[in-house]
Scaffold this active site. Structure first.
Site, mmCIF file in Angstrom:
data_model
loop_
_atom_site.group_PDB
_atom_site.id
_atom_site.type_symbol
_atom_site.label_atom_id
_atom_site.label_comp_id
_atom_site.label_asym_id
_atom_site.label_seq_id
_atom_site.Cartn_x
_atom_site.Cartn_y
_atom_site.Cartn_z
ATOM 1 N N HIS A 1 -3.913 -24.877 48.976
ATOM 2 C CA HIS A 1 -3.683 -23.654 48.086
ATOM 3 C C HIS A 1 -4.722 -22.870 48.288
ATOM 4 C CE1 HIS A 1 0.206 -25.581 45.786
ATOM 5 N NE2 HIS A 1 0.245 -25.767 47.220
ATOM 6 N N GLU B 1 -6.101 -21.637 45.906
ATOM 7 C CA GLU B 1 -7.052 -21.681 44.443
ATOM 8 C C GLU B 1 -8.077 -22.746 45.125
ATOM 9 O OE1 GLU B 1 -2.874 -20.932 42.681
ATOM 10 O OE2 GLU B 1 -3.616 -21.557 44.600
ATOM 11 N N CYS C 1 -0.382 -24.004 40.775
ATOM 12 C CA CYS C 1 0.501 -25.248 40.508
ATOM 13 C C CYS C 1 -0.243 -26.136 39.719
ATOM 14 C CB CYS C 1 0.751 -25.800 42.002
ATOM 15 S SG CYS C 1 -0.633 -26.533 42.632
ATOM 16 N N CYS D 1 -3.481 -27.395 41.253
ATOM 17 C CA CYS D 1 -4.760 -26.352 41.353
ATOM 18 C C CYS D 1 -5.230 -26.176 39.817
ATOM 19 C CB CYS D 1 -4.125 -24.859 41.810
ATOM 20 S SG CYS D 1 -3.868 -24.923 43.566
#
Length: 159
Positions: A82, A84, A110, A113
Site C-alpha cells: 500500500h 502508506e 486500511c 496501514c
C-alpha cells in the site's frame, strides 16, 4: 508572479502532490498515493504497487481480481504494498524520522496501514476518499490520530 490569494493552502498543495504520486501506481484496481509531511516539508512519498524487482499487476494481472476478493478484505492476497506502507518504508530506508508527522493520502488507510501509522508516530491524516475497512477508522480514532476527510476548499496556511 501569482498573487497571494491564488496560492493554494498548504493542505491543497500537499494533496495535489499526493494525487500526482498516485499516478505512479501499478495496481489495476485502485491508484493510491501517500506523502508524509512535517514542518511543511515532504519527508517521503509512496504509491501502491509490487515490491522493487517484482513483476507488477499491470504487467501480469491482478490476483485479487482473479479470486474475486472484495476491496478491504484479505489484504494478504495481493502482490502490492500500500502507498502508506511504501511512504513509511521509504522514510525508514533513508533514516528520516516521521514521528509527529502528517500523512496525506488519496484514500483512508486500511487497518494494516493504520497499525503502522500509529506505531510510526504519525499524528494526523488527510484523506480524499474512504475505504471499506471500518476497523481502520476505529483504531485511528482510539489512537487519537486526527482524521480529516479532505475538502478541496480547505483554506488557510498560505504563507
Amino acid at each position: 508572479m501569482a498573487l497571494e490569494g491564488d496560492r493554494p493552502s498548504w493542505e491543497n498543495y500537499f494533496m495535489d502532490i499526493t494525487t500526482l504520486v498516485a499516478k505512479r501506481s501499478t495496481c489495476t484496481r485502485r491508484a493510491v498515493g501517500a506523502i508524509i509531511v512535517k514542518d511543511k516539508r515532504v519527508l517521503s512519498t509512496g504509491y501502491n504497487g509490487a515490491p522493487s524487482g517484482i513483476e507488477h499487476c499491470i504487467d501480469i494481472g491482478c490476483l485479487r481480481e482473479k479470486l474475486n476478493v472484495p476491496s478491504g478484505e484479505r489484504h494478504e492476497l495481493c502482490r502490492g504494498i500500500h502507498a502508506e506502507q511504501n511512504a513509511i518504508i521509504q522514510a525508514a530506508h533513508y533514516g528520516v524520522s516521521i514521528n509527529d508527522a502528517i500523512l496525506f493520502c488519496t484514500n483512508l488507510p486500511c487497518s494494516i496501514c493504520a497499525k503502522m501509522i500509529i506505531n510510526a508516530g504519525i499524528k494526523k491524516i488527510y484523506y480524499k476518499e474512504g475505504y471499506a475497512d471500518q476497523m481502520s477508522e476505529e483504531m485511528l480514532k482510539d489512537a487519537d490520530i486526527g482524521l480529516i476527510h479532505f475538502d478541496k476548499n480547505i483554506e488557510g496556511g498560505n504563507s
